[in-house]
Design an enzyme around this catalytic site. Sequence first.
Site, PDB file in Angstrom:
ATOM      1  N   GLU A  99     -11.477  34.092  30.169  1.00 14.72           N
ATOM      2  CA  GLU A  99     -10.408  34.933  29.911  1.00 14.72           C
ATOM      3  C   GLU A  99     -10.263  36.301  29.332  1.00 14.72           C
ATOM      4  O   GLU A  99      -9.101  36.977  29.437  1.00 14.72           O
ATOM      5  CB  GLU A  99      -9.101  33.887  29.631  1.00 14.72           C
ATOM      6  CG  GLU A  99      -8.921  32.920  30.651  1.00 14.72           C
ATOM      7  CD  GLU A  99      -8.069  31.594  30.019  1.00 14.72           C
ATOM      8  OE1 GLU A  99      -7.639  31.867  28.524  1.00 14.72           O
ATOM      9  OE2 GLU A  99      -7.529  30.872  30.761  1.00 14.72           O
ATOM     10  N   GLU A 130     -25.631  16.677  25.703  1.00 13.32           N
ATOM     11  CA  GLU A 130     -25.196  17.182  24.396  1.00 13.32           C
ATOM     12  C   GLU A 130     -26.138  16.619  23.083  1.00 13.32           C
ATOM     13  O   GLU A 130     -26.088  17.076  22.046  1.00 13.32           O
ATOM     14  CB  GLU A 130     -23.828  16.389  24.289  1.00 13.32           C
ATOM     15  CG  GLU A 130     -23.769  14.669  24.005  1.00 13.32           C
ATOM     16  CD  GLU A 130     -22.256  14.497  23.662  1.00 13.32           C
ATOM     17  OE1 GLU A 130     -22.157  13.829  22.560  1.00 13.32           O
ATOM     18  OE2 GLU A 130     -21.367  14.804  24.384  1.00 13.32           O
TER      19      GLU A 130
END
Length: 313
Positions: A99, A130
């Site tokens: 963004e 992860e």
Amino acid sequence: MSRLTDLTGRPRDVLHRELDALTTESVASDLGDLDTFETSRLVSLMNENDSEVPAAVRQVLPRVAAAIDDIAARMRAGGRLIYVGAGTAGRLGVVDASECPPTFDVDPSRVVGVIAGGETAIRTAVEDAEDDRDGGAAAMAAIDVTPLDSVVGLSASGRTPFVSGALEFARSAGALTVAVACNRDSAIGRGADHVIEVVVGPEFIAGSTRLKAGTAQKLVLNMISTVTMVRLGKTYGNIMVDLRATNEKLRVRAERIVMFITGCAADEAAAALEGGGGSVQVAVLMLLRDLSPEDAAELVESSDSLRTALAGA
């Protein structure tokens, strides 16, 4: 791999003790019969839970501010802001990074989101990724982390191996390291230059850290990216003056911004934006200082903000 160990080879009993110590994994004692509640009560309780998050973030604001000042200094020198995480935390980093270009017209290469499991993990869970500590280091090596960069590690638990590996590599490369977690004394915070631990307590659904922990991380990321861009001169007051007008809504917003700052009419704003290559700052300088597009663009390039450019024109 033994069923008594995890992917890193650590005994399961060690993992149980680690998770027992995490507030994000604890079970709220007053919600034991949650599944029997009416929907109206459930949404009300979730709202009450969510209201606790801003207060928790407030406790760490000095740490957030200190991290931002160091990040902005490195970005001003040409460095990058790099987010790294897994699961929800990784996706939040990718969202925040993606963004920045349309909001602040920053080059996409300057704010980067790295997620364990790669692009696939943005939409689909890649759960084992992860646990790959070496994968975190490899991800940082792949993007050539340098001493000018700032690497922000995101992990609700504060113990994600992928993030720990990434931060360890970043430190060895001389980069600024920031750890954002939702438990105290986090593993990812050990050795980090800045440690931001927002303790939000048990989740509405035990262990579902996309809830309060996710909200807390999003609030911190909002601050990091937004205030860093303010420090870099990407706003004039609280107005976006470096937005990228990539669609009709943003083109109209750019016109309105030029109108607001200069007091000109809509057609004048549109003409100045067209003449200035779509740059709000160039358009403003053309109108307020009667500069040519070339001179206005040169002044923008040599100034650290529109406010500075206006003062020096």
